[in-house]
Write an enzyme that holds these catalytic residues in place. Sequence first.
Site, mmCIF file in Angstrom:
data_model
loop_
_atom_site.group_PDB
_atom_site.id
_atom_site.type_symbol
_atom_site.label_atom_id
_atom_site.label_comp_id
_atom_site.label_asym_id
_atom_site.label_seq_id
_atom_site.Cartn_x
_atom_site.Cartn_y
_atom_site.Cartn_z
ATOM 1 C CG HIS A 80 6.849 3.981 15.660
ATOM 2 N ND1 HIS A 80 6.794 2.826 14.926
ATOM 3 C CD2 HIS A 80 5.758 4.715 15.323
ATOM 4 C CE1 HIS A 80 5.695 2.856 14.168
ATOM 5 N NE2 HIS A 80 5.057 3.997 14.397
ATOM 6 C CB SER B 290 -5.190 1.675 9.773
ATOM 7 O OG SER B 290 -4.200 0.714 9.458
ATOM 8 C CE LYS C 256 4.706 4.597 10.311
ATOM 9 N NZ LYS C 256 3.979 3.346 10.396
ATOM 10 C CD GLU D 295 6.788 1.405 11.538
ATOM 11 O OE1 GLU D 295 7.410 2.451 11.288
ATOM 12 O OE2 GLU D 295 5.595 1.228 11.216
ATOM 13 C CG ASN E 158 5.932 8.213 12.171
ATOM 14 O OD1 ASN E 158 6.937 8.586 11.560
ATOM 15 N ND2 ASN E 158 5.869 7.055 12.809
ATOM 16 C CD GLU F 49 1.636 4.662 16.532
ATOM 17 O OE1 GLU F 49 1.071 5.356 15.678
ATOM 18 O OE2 GLU F 49 2.818 4.296 16.444
ATOM 19 N N GLY G 293 -0.322 0.228 9.500
ATOM 20 C CA GLY G 293 -0.059 -0.040 8.087
ATOM 21 C C GLY G 293 -0.825 -1.228 7.528
HETATM 22 P P1 13P Z 1 -0.358 3.917 9.707
HETATM 23 O O1 13P Z 1 -1.220 5.133 9.899
HETATM 24 O O2 13P Z 1 0.303 3.856 8.358
HETATM 25 O O3 13P Z 1 -1.074 2.652 10.081
HETATM 26 O O4 13P Z 1 0.872 4.056 10.738
HETATM 27 C C1 13P Z 1 0.612 4.367 12.064
HETATM 28 C C2 13P Z 1 1.885 4.700 12.724
HETATM 29 O O5 13P Z 1 2.742 3.844 12.888
HETATM 30 C C3 13P Z 1 2.112 6.087 13.141
HETATM 31 O O6 13P Z 1 3.233 6.195 13.945
#
Ligand code: 13P
Length: 251
Positions: free
Chosen positions: A97, A215, A13, A99, A11, A169, A175
Amino acid sequence: MPMRRALIAGNWKMFKTGAEAVDYVRDFLPRVAHAADREIMIAPAFTALEKTAEALAGSSVALGAQNLFWEAEGAFTGEVSPKMLAAAGCRYVIIGHSERRQHFGETNESVNRRVRAALQAGLKVVLCVGETERERSAGETFSVLDKQVRKGLKSFVASELDELVIAYEPVWAIGTGKTATREQAEEAHAFIRTLIANLFSAGMAAGLRILYGGSVKPENIAELMAMPDIDGALVGGASLNPEAFARIVLY
Ligand code: 13P
């Protein structure tokens, strides 16, 4: 138990222009040319989808989008429809997601509408669920997952969900560099699988791929993938670097 083919998804982002995506794909593809036993997906921003699709043509790496709107077309300024994503070359779409839930007001109800529209358009769905740190501390992890899965998949029947993937997740692991332990992840995945068996069918639950996200790195992917209910990964930060993402794919 049916074999579940591992899916490693990136992903991206809000990173990478079309040109940057093309450079990435040129570097990445030769590195994963021999990973035929697992499926790979990358999800760039909308603006990079078509260029990425062109760069991926002829490879087995699938293209995904990070969101969609449920209407087919209309006066919905700023939105992108399932049909547009399919035409741009997407096979997958990530929905719900954290976010999007945190920053853009996504709810379980809007997630449900998006899942339906995506599947109707022939897209495979990666439905994201996961608890926040506060919810985990309050002992609410399972009730949050239960609600997100139940409401996200409300009024579906099992036969409509062949192309569904769920990603667990935990928000506190995204992150932050703080990966869930493999035991924490396995416990959540097993909970989700049992829930799917109860809501739909044992057969669907046995075939459902459940990805872990939060992560994921080349250093921790193997131990996560060793767990019985972890069928792949949804990778954010580490998927931005073709060398690191290839190491994750080839764990
Ligand atoms: P990270 O791997 O940067 O922690 O992000 C995970 C994520 O949100 C994948 O959709």
